[in-house]
Design an enzyme around this catalytic site. Sequence first.
Site, PDB file in Angstrom:
ATOM      1  N   ARG A  46       0.846  -1.203   0.000  1.00 39.42           N
ATOM      2  CA  ARG A  46       0.000   0.000   0.000  1.00 39.42           C
ATOM      3  C   ARG A  46       0.881   1.253   0.000  1.00 39.42           C
ATOM      4  O   ARG A  46       0.569   2.264  -0.599  1.00 39.42           O
ATOM      5  CB  ARG A  46      -0.943  -0.002   1.218  1.00 39.42           C
ATOM      6  N   TYR A  98     -17.851  16.392 -14.777  1.00 34.85           N
ATOM      7  CA  TYR A  98     -18.268  14.978 -14.776  1.00 34.85           C
ATOM      8  C   TYR A  98     -19.259  14.732 -13.621  1.00 34.85           C
ATOM      9  O   TYR A  98     -19.034  15.190 -12.499  1.00 34.85           O
ATOM     10  CB  TYR A  98     -17.015  14.107 -14.635  1.00 34.85           C
ATOM     11  N   ASP A 170      -8.856  18.936 -14.353  1.00 29.76           N
ATOM     12  CA  ASP A 170      -9.092  17.543 -14.735  1.00 29.76           C
ATOM     13  C   ASP A 170      -8.813  17.453 -16.235  1.00 29.76           C
ATOM     14  O   ASP A 170      -9.555  17.989 -17.052  1.00 29.76           O
ATOM     15  CB  ASP A 170     -10.547  17.161 -14.411  1.00 29.76           C
ATOM     16  N   LYS A 195      -9.171   6.241 -18.854  1.00 28.33           N
ATOM     17  CA  LYS A 195      -9.580   6.733 -20.167  1.00 28.33           C
ATOM     18  C   LYS A 195      -8.393   6.698 -21.146  1.00 28.33           C
ATOM     19  O   LYS A 195      -7.844   5.640 -21.380  1.00 28.33           O
ATOM     20  CB  LYS A 195     -10.168   8.132 -20.004  1.00 28.33           C
TER      21      LYS A 195
HETATM   22  C1  LIG Z   1     -13.552  13.831 -16.711  1.00 26.60           C
HETATM   23  C2  LIG Z   1     -13.600  12.708 -15.737  1.00 26.60           C
HETATM   24  N1  LIG Z   1     -13.004  12.843 -14.554  1.00 26.60           N
HETATM   25  C3  LIG Z   1     -13.019  11.856 -13.636  1.00 26.60           C
HETATM   26  C4  LIG Z   1     -13.653  10.663 -13.865  1.00 26.60           C
HETATM   27  C5  LIG Z   1     -13.674   9.588 -12.819  1.00 26.60           C
HETATM   28  O1  LIG Z   1     -12.755   8.606 -13.109  1.00 26.60           O
HETATM   29  P1  LIG Z   1     -12.889   7.060 -12.662  1.00 26.60           P
HETATM   30  O2  LIG Z   1     -14.095   6.511 -13.378  1.00 26.60           O
HETATM   31  O3  LIG Z   1     -11.606   6.455 -13.082  1.00 26.60           O
HETATM   32  O4  LIG Z   1     -13.091   7.066 -11.183  1.00 26.60           O
HETATM   33  C6  LIG Z   1     -14.275  10.469 -15.104  1.00 26.60           C
HETATM   34  C7  LIG Z   1     -14.962   9.179 -15.377  1.00 26.60           C
HETATM   35  O5  LIG Z   1     -15.696   9.037 -16.324  1.00 26.60           O
HETATM   36  C8  LIG Z   1     -14.260  11.523 -16.064  1.00 26.60           C
HETATM   37  O6  LIG Z   1     -14.869  11.385 -17.258  1.00 26.60           O
END
Ligand SMILES: Cc1ncc(COP(=O)(O)O)c(C=O)c1O
Length: 377
Positions: A46, A98, A170, A195
Amino acid sequence: MGFSTECIHAGQSPDDRTGAVITPIFQTSTYKQDGIGRHRGYEYARTANPTREALERNIAALERGRHGIAYASGMAAIDTILRLFRPGDEVIVSNNTYGGTYRLFEMVLKDYGLVFRFVDSSNLDEVRKAVSPRTRLMFVESPTNPVLRITDIRGVSEIAHAAGAKLCVDNTFMSPYLQSPLLLGADIVVHSTTKYLNGHSDMVGGIVVLNDDEDARRLRFLQNAVGAVPGPMDCWLALRGTKTLAVRMKQHEENARVLAKFLAAQKSIEKVNYPGLPDHPHHELAKSQARGFGAIISFDLGSRERADKTLRAVTLFTLAESLGGVESLISHPATMTHGSVPEAERLKLGVTPGLVRISVGIEDVEDLQADLERAIR
Ligand SMILES: Cc1ncc(COP(=O)(O)O)c(C=O)c1O
């Protein structure tokens, strides 16, 4: 070094003991110690894992940052960033972020005393107006999901810094191939590695990249203390993914440009959202701060019924959550990614019942276009 070279080499070198060219998957929970207080830098997985470290160094280099800290998911990464702040601190957030981020902020972290102010961050006046003496963080997604509005990252970073706050971007939708927020003034970059960075839809993960040593030390402490760490196999899959990031992104983008143009020419489509189209309201801004426009497109078919028919008629696009993989996906934001956003709020953001989002993959674009054309008809 150039970006493609960094993708393949940054953060990793052939294994010292065996010469293995590829960083091994250190699938272990613990490490042999040589005596009391004597170990080789690794005590418990961890706290530290060599596969995870290679991934962290690799993505930090791609984002042009000093520190990379990986987490079990994009949401775990965002949650940990927010743990840098205290009850009463205020956070200004892009209002069509998101849906999971909205849910974390409004339905979880609000109860712990953090205050979130949602604004259209593509309008710098709105950002300025939301600033208070308690503003500590600005959290921006650019482009936003799913209507692809662009925020002036340099502009928001100036407002944040003048207010004594930090800016977190982000960068999931763009990937470091297309946009470098730290070079535009952001303090923290976060990704869902699930992604484009992984790119093959076969793991879930997140990462934070930043330059500030003190915040990095705290985030590293929280990585171990809270424990939302990615497993070694997932780190390895993400690290394999970043090797081809540059070539994949080139093809994603090229395909997206063709499809956006095709969709914009369809009389039966009410609206196409893609920053690469010259009539997109933030087209010039997008050009000025990024090296491309990404490969996410959304378009409005006018009604939920028509959207539903189209989603069921495609054969090559797959109806699924997520984005950024080599395969093309199609989704319905109002009921999927934005299902947890209240309806009135959704409509204000342009997430209408007829809105469909596509994540353009790297298949032959002629096949993708034919599939959409048939489904829409
Ligand atoms: C722009 C964006 N940020 C954060 C996330 C969250 O990521 P995770 O699904 O890996 O937790 C997503 C998920 O779709 C996203 O599209």
